[in-house]
Design a protein around this motif. Structure first.
Motif, PDB file in Angstrom:
ATOM      1  N   MET A 114       0.827  -1.209   0.000  1.00 39.37           N
ATOM      2  CA  MET A 114       0.000   0.000   0.000  1.00 39.37           C
ATOM      3  C   MET A 114       0.858   1.254   0.000  1.00 39.37           C
ATOM      4  O   MET A 114       2.076   1.203   0.198  1.00 39.37           O
ATOM      5  CB  MET A 114      -0.913   0.001   1.226  1.00 39.37           C
ATOM      6  CG  MET A 114      -0.176   0.062   2.551  1.00 39.37           C
ATOM      7  SD  MET A 114      -1.293   0.163   3.975  1.00 39.37           S
ATOM      8  CE  MET A 114      -1.905  -1.506   4.044  1.00 39.37           C
ATOM      9  N   THR A 115       0.200   2.375  -0.204  1.00 37.97           N
ATOM     10  CA  THR A 115       0.863   3.677  -0.141  1.00 37.97           C
ATOM     11  C   THR A 115       0.613   4.294   1.234  1.00 37.97           C
ATOM     12  O   THR A 115      -0.248   3.841   2.005  1.00 37.97           O
ATOM     13  CB  THR A 115       0.312   4.626  -1.212  1.00 37.97           C
ATOM     14  OG1 THR A 115      -1.084   4.871  -0.930  1.00 37.97           O
ATOM     15  CG2 THR A 115       0.450   4.021  -2.611  1.00 37.97           C
ATOM     16  N   ASN A 116       1.357   5.371   1.533  1.00 42.20           N
ATOM     17  CA  ASN A 116       1.145   6.091   2.794  1.00 42.20           C
ATOM     18  C   ASN A 116      -0.281   6.630   2.883  1.00 42.20           C
ATOM     19  O   ASN A 116      -0.909   6.581   3.943  1.00 42.20           O
ATOM     20  CB  ASN A 116       2.142   7.251   2.921  1.00 42.20           C
ATOM     21  CG  ASN A 116       3.526   6.789   3.312  1.00 42.20           C
ATOM     22  OD1 ASN A 116       3.669   5.899   4.140  1.00 42.20           O
ATOM     23  ND2 ASN A 116       4.543   7.386   2.714  1.00 42.20           N
ATOM     24  N   SER A 117      -0.792   7.132   1.759  1.00 47.61           N
ATOM     25  CA  SER A 117      -2.144   7.707   1.791  1.00 47.61           C
ATOM     26  C   SER A 117      -3.191   6.620   2.026  1.00 47.61           C
ATOM     27  O   SER A 117      -4.203   6.849   2.708  1.00 47.61           O
ATOM     28  CB  SER A 117      -2.441   8.471   0.503  1.00 47.61           C
ATOM     29  OG  SER A 117      -2.425   7.608  -0.610  1.00 47.61           O
ATOM     30  N   GLU A 118      -2.963   5.408   1.495  1.00 46.78           N
ATOM     31  CA  GLU A 118      -3.900   4.306   1.730  1.00 46.78           C
ATOM     32  C   GLU A 118      -3.862   3.866   3.193  1.00 46.78           C
ATOM     33  O   GLU A 118      -4.905   3.559   3.785  1.00 46.78           O
ATOM     34  CB  GLU A 118      -3.578   3.137   0.801  1.00 46.78           C
ATOM     35  CG  GLU A 118      -3.983   3.403  -0.644  1.00 46.78           C
ATOM     36  CD  GLU A 118      -3.465   2.374  -1.630  1.00 46.78           C
ATOM     37  OE1 GLU A 118      -4.043   2.272  -2.734  1.00 46.78           O
ATOM     38  OE2 GLU A 118      -2.477   1.664  -1.311  1.00 46.78           O
ATOM     39  N   LEU A 119      -2.667   3.854   3.791  1.00 48.01           N
ATOM     40  CA  LEU A 119      -2.564   3.531   5.211  1.00 48.01           C
ATOM     41  C   LEU A 119      -3.298   4.571   6.051  1.00 48.01           C
ATOM     42  O   LEU A 119      -4.033   4.229   6.988  1.00 48.01           O
ATOM     43  CB  LEU A 119      -1.092   3.449   5.623  1.00 48.01           C
ATOM     44  CG  LEU A 119      -0.814   3.201   7.107  1.00 48.01           C
ATOM     45  CD1 LEU A 119      -1.440   1.883   7.579  1.00 48.01           C
ATOM     46  CD2 LEU A 119       0.693   3.196   7.382  1.00 48.01           C
ATOM     47  N   ASN A 120      -3.140   5.844   5.709  1.00 48.75           N
ATOM     48  CA  ASN A 120      -3.840   6.908   6.435  1.00 48.75           C
ATOM     49  C   ASN A 120      -5.351   6.795   6.280  1.00 48.75           C
ATOM     50  O   ASN A 120      -6.112   7.077   7.216  1.00 48.75           O
ATOM     51  CB  ASN A 120      -3.363   8.277   5.964  1.00 48.75           C
ATOM     52  CG  ASN A 120      -1.960   8.596   6.449  1.00 48.75           C
ATOM     53  OD1 ASN A 120      -1.530   8.088   7.483  1.00 48.75           O
ATOM     54  ND2 ASN A 120      -1.244   9.423   5.702  1.00 48.75           N
ATOM     55  N   GLU A 121      -5.798   6.368   5.098  1.00 49.53           N
ATOM     56  CA  GLU A 121      -7.240   6.185   4.863  1.00 49.53           C
ATOM     57  C   GLU A 121      -7.791   5.080   5.776  1.00 49.53           C
ATOM     58  O   GLU A 121      -8.901   5.203   6.312  1.00 49.53           O
ATOM     59  CB  GLU A 121      -7.463   5.831   3.400  1.00 49.53           C
ATOM     60  CG  GLU A 121      -8.875   6.077   2.914  1.00 49.53           C
ATOM     61  CD  GLU A 121      -9.055   5.824   1.423  1.00 49.53           C
ATOM     62  OE1 GLU A 121     -10.212   5.750   0.986  1.00 49.53           O
ATOM     63  OE2 GLU A 121      -8.036   5.681   0.708  1.00 49.53           O
ATOM     64  N   ILE A 122      -7.017   4.019   5.956  1.00 53.17           N
ATOM     65  CA  ILE A 122      -7.432   2.935   6.849  1.00 53.17           C
ATOM     66  C   ILE A 122      -7.482   3.426   8.296  1.00 53.17           C
ATOM     67  O   ILE A 122      -8.438   3.150   9.029  1.00 53.17           O
ATOM     68  CB  ILE A 122      -6.485   1.728   6.712  1.00 53.17           C
ATOM     69  CG1 ILE A 122      -6.711   1.038   5.357  1.00 53.17           C
ATOM     70  CG2 ILE A 122      -6.681   0.731   7.852  1.00 53.17           C
ATOM     71  CD1 ILE A 122      -5.689  -0.017   5.005  1.00 53.17           C
TER      72      ILE A 122
END
Length: 299
Positions: free
Chosen positions: A168-176
């Motif tokens: 995943m990307t950093n932004s996807e981790l933040n979305e989670i």
């Protein structure tokens, strides 16, 4: 649907229905990655009904997509099926798959977190504290950590490992993270009205269409989350109202120390002894009464 499950877990059996899966929750109980040689009456039903309740809250109130379709019976739910990466790692080029990670959010210093702080494996500065915390101390901000899902034992991961294993990307981790906090705000507000503290909890996700985070597996139950009694806590006492109640029993007998000593030394692990009948009864009663306190619904 095949009569044989495609996966037999510590707690539930999973059946393949094509585009969907059927989760059948058993009365098995496990601690420290060991299945206890007892069953606990009503446990499976409690987990299924509690998690079904929170799946509905997550989708309807917190606007978080989930894999939940319907509750088929008191101990069975039907869910959408996602691909599990065979390599044990996510792929940023894949669209839909189970993220091979577990996401833990902690609001108080308890359980393994307290042990790791005491051992120096987690710095109290990382918890936003300027002092060594007491057991049960409330954190000013949630402490978020991620562990492995498909390794023999769960282990906490550093940021780079999370990104690599999750694909995943950093932004996807933040979305989670944001999705988890939205769900937890609703859990915390709801259970506080019934005299409970939501101490911490574990959640799992898949990537859905367009890489949207989809909440999967189960959550908000006595197995994945830790709960305390608010009145007792305010009086300086911590009363465990989750599977931690059973873990504490095995700590008190010395089994926990014996097991983890063997693991650290690479020795054969001792078999976990059964729960005595009175503990089975207390644990069963806890799963029933806590269903009502967590959800506000009648058993």
């Amino acid at each position: 649907m095949s009569d044989k499950p495609i996966r037999v877990g510590k707690v539930k059996d999973v059946y393949d229905e094509g585009d969907t899966l059927l989760f059948r929750f058993s009365d098995r109980i496990s601690v420290f990655d060991k299945i206890i040689p007892n069953t606990v009456p009503h446990k499976g039903e409690s987990l299924c009904r509690t998690s079904s309740f929170w799946f509905r809250v997550a989708k309807e109130s917190a606007r978080v997509e989930t894999h939940f379709i319907e509750m088929v019976s008191p101990n069975e739910m039907r869910v959408k099926k996602f691909y599990i990466p065979e390599s044990g790692k996510g792929d940023p080029h894949e669209i839909e798959y189970v993220i091979p990670l577990e996401f833990i959010t902690r609001y108080y210093v308890a359980g393994s977190l307290y042990d790791r702080v005491k051992e120096g494996k987690v710095r109290y500065e990382d918890l936003g504290l300027n002092h060594a915390p007491k057991y049960g101390e409330e954190l000013d901000d949630p402490f978020f950590e991620v562990t492995t899902k498909f390794e023999k034992y769960d282990r906490p991961l550093k940021h780079g490992e999370i990104i690599e294993i999750g694909g995943m990307t950093n932004s996807e981790l933040n979305e989670i993270k944001e999705a988890i906090l939205r769900v937890d705000r609703r859990i915390n507000k709801s259970v506080s009205q019934r005299g409970l503290i939501h101490v911490d909890g574990k959640k799992e996700f898949a990537f859905g269409i367009g890489r949207e985070p989809v909440l999967i597996d189960t959550f908000g139950t006595l197995d994945e989350d830790r709960w305390w009694d608010r009145k007792e806590y305010d009086e300086g006492k911590i009363v465990e109202l989750s599977k931690e109640f059973v873990r504490q029993y095995y700590r008190s007998t010395g089994y926990h120390s014996e097991l983890y000593s063997a693991r650290e030394k690479g020795l054969p692990e001792p078999e976990i002894p059964p729960l005595p009948p009175e503990m089975v009864k207390k644990t069963s009663d806890l799963y029933v009464t806590m269903y009502e306190r967590i959800t506000g619904e009648k058993w």
